[in-house]
Design a protein around this motif. Sequence first.
Motif, PDB file in Angstrom:
ATOM      1  N   SER A 190       0.606  -2.561  -5.027  1.00  0.00           N
ATOM      2  CA  SER A 190       1.460  -1.884  -3.979  1.00  0.00           C
ATOM      3  C   SER A 190       0.700  -2.161  -2.544  1.00  0.00           C
ATOM      4  O   SER A 190       1.469  -2.257  -1.638  1.00  0.00           O
ATOM      5  CB  SER A 190       1.242  -0.465  -4.089  1.00  0.00           C
ATOM      6  OG  SER A 190      -0.317   0.087  -4.229  1.00  0.00           O
ATOM      7  N   ARG A 221       5.483  -6.763   3.240  1.00  0.00           N
ATOM      8  CA  ARG A 221       6.601  -6.125   4.154  1.00  0.00           C
ATOM      9  C   ARG A 221       6.285  -6.074   5.449  1.00  0.00           C
ATOM     10  O   ARG A 221       7.190  -6.320   6.459  1.00  0.00           O
ATOM     11  CB  ARG A 221       6.594  -4.793   3.488  1.00  0.00           C
ATOM     12  CG  ARG A 221       7.242  -4.607   2.053  1.00  0.00           C
ATOM     13  CD  ARG A 221       8.840  -5.310   2.221  1.00  0.00           C
ATOM     14  NE  ARG A 221       9.592  -4.796   3.057  1.00  0.00           N
ATOM     15  CZ  ARG A 221      10.292  -3.807   2.654  1.00  0.00           C
ATOM     16  NH1 ARG A 221      10.424  -2.933   1.603  1.00  0.00           N
ATOM     17  NH2 ARG A 221      11.473  -3.210   3.620  1.00  0.00           N
ATOM     18  N   CYS A 238       2.211  -5.761  -1.656  1.00  0.00           N
ATOM     19  CA  CYS A 238       3.781  -5.475  -1.383  1.00  0.00           C
ATOM     20  C   CYS A 238       3.485  -4.913   0.198  1.00  0.00           C
ATOM     21  O   CYS A 238       4.382  -5.164   1.016  1.00  0.00           O
ATOM     22  CB  CYS A 238       4.188  -4.395  -2.276  1.00  0.00           C
ATOM     23  SG  CYS A 238       5.813  -3.591  -1.353  1.00  0.00           S
ATOM     24  N   ARG A 273       7.337   4.233   6.339  1.00  0.00           N
ATOM     25  CA  ARG A 273       8.444   3.913   5.170  1.00  0.00           C
ATOM     26  C   ARG A 273       8.056   3.003   4.447  1.00  0.00           C
ATOM     27  O   ARG A 273       8.206   2.720   3.216  1.00  0.00           O
ATOM     28  CB  ARG A 273       9.546   3.791   6.069  1.00  0.00           C
ATOM     29  CG  ARG A 273       9.827   2.177   6.727  1.00  0.00           C
ATOM     30  CD  ARG A 273      11.114   2.202   7.416  1.00  0.00           C
ATOM     31  NE  ARG A 273      11.351   1.048   8.256  1.00  0.00           N
ATOM     32  CZ  ARG A 273      11.698  -0.053   7.656  1.00  0.00           C
ATOM     33  NH1 ARG A 273      11.952  -0.180   6.343  1.00  0.00           N
ATOM     34  NH2 ARG A 273      11.808  -1.330   8.386  1.00  0.00           N
ATOM     35  N   PHE A 274       7.125   1.883   4.808  1.00  0.00           N
ATOM     36  CA  PHE A 274       6.745   0.978   4.021  1.00  0.00           C
ATOM     37  C   PHE A 274       5.705   1.230   2.962  1.00  0.00           C
ATOM     38  O   PHE A 274       5.677   0.839   1.975  1.00  0.00           O
ATOM     39  CB  PHE A 274       6.042  -0.259   4.807  1.00  0.00           C
ATOM     40  CG  PHE A 274       7.004  -0.887   5.833  1.00  0.00           C
ATOM     41  CD1 PHE A 274       7.999  -1.505   5.474  1.00  0.00           C
ATOM     42  CD2 PHE A 274       6.719  -1.149   7.174  1.00  0.00           C
ATOM     43  CE1 PHE A 274       9.076  -2.010   6.092  1.00  0.00           C
ATOM     44  CE2 PHE A 274       7.475  -1.727   8.037  1.00  0.00           C
ATOM     45  CZ  PHE A 274       8.594  -2.048   7.588  1.00  0.00           C
ATOM     46  N   ASP A 310       6.340   4.135   1.438  1.00  0.00           N
ATOM     47  CA  ASP A 310       6.982   4.879   0.378  1.00  0.00           C
ATOM     48  C   ASP A 310       7.532   3.827  -0.570  1.00  0.00           C
ATOM     49  O   ASP A 310       7.683   3.794  -1.693  1.00  0.00           O
ATOM     50  CB  ASP A 310       7.932   5.735   1.048  1.00  0.00           C
ATOM     51  CG  ASP A 310       7.310   6.905   1.714  1.00  0.00           C
ATOM     52  OD1 ASP A 310       6.166   7.523   1.173  1.00  0.00           O
ATOM     53  OD2 ASP A 310       7.992   7.372   2.837  1.00  0.00           O
ATOM     54  N   GLU A 311       8.107   2.731   0.212  1.00  0.00           N
ATOM     55  CA  GLU A 311       8.893   1.576  -0.390  1.00  0.00           C
ATOM     56  C   GLU A 311       8.039   0.901  -1.491  1.00  0.00           C
ATOM     57  O   GLU A 311       8.644   0.355  -2.527  1.00  0.00           O
ATOM     58  CB  GLU A 311       9.562   0.717   0.765  1.00  0.00           C
ATOM     59  CG  GLU A 311      10.547   1.464   1.441  1.00  0.00           C
ATOM     60  CD  GLU A 311      11.090   0.690   2.560  1.00  0.00           C
ATOM     61  OE1 GLU A 311      10.789  -0.649   2.622  1.00  0.00           O
ATOM     62  OE2 GLU A 311      11.959   1.071   3.262  1.00  0.00           O
ATOM     63  N   CYS A 312       6.606   0.643  -1.238  1.00  0.00           N
ATOM     64  CA  CYS A 312       5.753   0.008  -1.790  1.00  0.00           C
ATOM     65  C   CYS A 312       4.992   0.805  -2.858  1.00  0.00           C
ATOM     66  O   CYS A 312       4.011   0.363  -3.626  1.00  0.00           O
ATOM     67  CB  CYS A 312       4.660  -0.848  -1.146  1.00  0.00           C
ATOM     68  SG  CYS A 312       5.649  -2.150  -0.090  1.00  0.00           S
ATOM     69  N   ASN A 313       5.461   2.097  -2.986  1.00  0.00           N
ATOM     70  CA  ASN A 313       4.559   3.040  -3.837  1.00  0.00           C
ATOM     71  C   ASN A 313       3.213   3.136  -3.525  1.00  0.00           C
ATOM     72  O   ASN A 313       2.311   3.114  -4.760  1.00  0.00           O
ATOM     73  CB  ASN A 313       4.863   2.828  -5.203  1.00  0.00           C
ATOM     74  CG  ASN A 313       6.359   2.910  -5.571  1.00  0.00           C
ATOM     75  OD1 ASN A 313       7.128   3.761  -5.200  1.00  0.00           O
ATOM     76  ND2 ASN A 313       7.122   2.035  -6.345  1.00  0.00           N
TER      77      ASN A 313
END
Length: 618
Positions: free
Chosen positions: A285, A292, A288, A609-610, A612-615
């Motif tokens: 994560s 990102r 990621c 938000r990044f 959240d998107e990458c958990n």
Amino acid sequence: MKATAPPAKRRRGPRLAVLALVFCSLLVPIAFLFNRFPAVYVTDERPEQEVILPERHSVVVNEMKQPGRSDAKPDTQDAPVKISKIDNVPSRVITKPEVLPPPAIERAKQIPVPVPVPVLHRNGSNPNVNIRPPRVPSADELEKAKACQLEFGSYCLWSIEHKEVMKDAIVKILKDQLFVARSYYPSIAKLKGKEALTRELKQNIQDHERVLSESIVDADLPSFIKKKIEKMHQAIARAKSCTVDCNNVDKKLRQILHMTDDEAHFHMKQSAYLYNLGVHTMPKSHHCLNMRLTVEYFKSTTLDSDDSLVHKFNNPDNRHYVILSKNVLAASVVINSSVSSSEETRNVVFHVLTDAQNFYAMRHWFLRNTYRESAVNVINYEHIILENLPEFSMQQLYMPEEFRVFISSFEHPTEKSRMEYLSVFSHSHFFIPEIFKDLKKVIVLDDDVIVQRDLSFLWNLDMGDKVNAAVKFCGLRMGQLRNLLGEATYDPQSCAWMSGLNVINLEKWREYNVTENYLQLLEKFRNNDDEASLRAAALPISFLSFQNLIYPLDERLTLSGLGYQYGIDEEIVRTSTSLHYNGNMKPWLELGIPNYRKYWKRFLARDERFMDECNVSP
């Protein structure tokens, strides 16, 4: 008739080659598992290095006021230093997973491993740490614990904390019966007239093995298991009634015991490998998130650096903090905690030194996020060294070096040994005065530190002629490092010191030519050109470079050991000025110590938000 040619002989060469390849493919994973875990892992963090030291007699090993035991009295003599090689790495100081420093607290549990003591803060004591009195372990238990920590490091402490007690009583009965039956079977098989009993024992052993291969908990056992247990019980009773040579049974039991110990050690090596892989590898994560942010940096046209803040970066009248980090989340938490704890932030500037790989991710993060009125300057360390300081060959960014030290007493072998971590300056720290030529004073923060109180008073600190204000760790003296320091001149009674939170007087640094002295020491202590030797040299170089140049900070300024010590009193953690998560179990990892991670997570960005998107959920 036309004669037919005899059939051609088949070529064996290709078949043998294929069989050899298949055989090698089977050997590689087996050899991988049996081999000790490697010395270097793919990681975004600093791997530890290792040194084994005998304990100073003046160090109080146990501060827990055990009943019937008085405090140890200090002794003025130094114990000789013993350096051992671990993981077959050919150097006196071993890279990978952990050398010395704050305290190692071991809590006694019903396990044959001594659990360390509260953090021995710089002066070797910390009476404020409240821990329940431990069970006094035997000498044999202590030896097993020492061997475990020497071989597997902090994994031993972690495994003790997460040890699960076996609750499946029926499975345990099956295993016990299997051991006894195996011990009697060879002797019974040699007796005349006992063929029926031999077949019965063999059948019961096979049945037990089959059941245990399919069931590891009571809930998975078949419904007819009680009959199996009863049959085995009767067979064992009949075997015991036979006249057999007890020496043969004893020999077989010992053989089974040794095989079981070997199997347990094998699984422990596997577990330690996975543990070290987990603590030294960047989580997926986090990778990621970096990717990102990097992609978004080049895609974004709206975000641009604020030129109005540039004048703050080189203004010596501002309060400058320097952070070396390759971890976006860690650097952001250090800055957020410092800003949240500060009363005034208008003249506060943070300089984040990172490598080329993480530069754009780091830069985009701090362009997206603001921290009150403070300014954040993200610097590509590798680029600035290459472009502006080409005379220095140390272009790679090195994080603060962490060492693990195992301190034991030769004269009192039954005393508890301590495994402690020490953070010291890396090679990159010694170029800070060259990078910030216009600045006079900076505070250097490790990226595994969080700040809980205002540090503004440190800017008024009168350090006199000293260069580096640091928290001293007198649980270790320079005299104990004589094997590492060689023939260099030093005071054997001087204490070690810790990085994490350091006030650096850059003017005095330049006046005393600390960087030049460092380069000379580097030539002396670097045995060869490999990275292991280079990073191992950081410990003696850091201590010798600042010989007589350390200004001692109050030991209450930083609470260390939150990355490997269990059992620190929560009130002490909550009220400390700053927390240092030195050790393997960093707070951004799932393996981080849960009781301490919550203090780090308080300063983590929540609306990104990044993440959240990458958990990303440390």
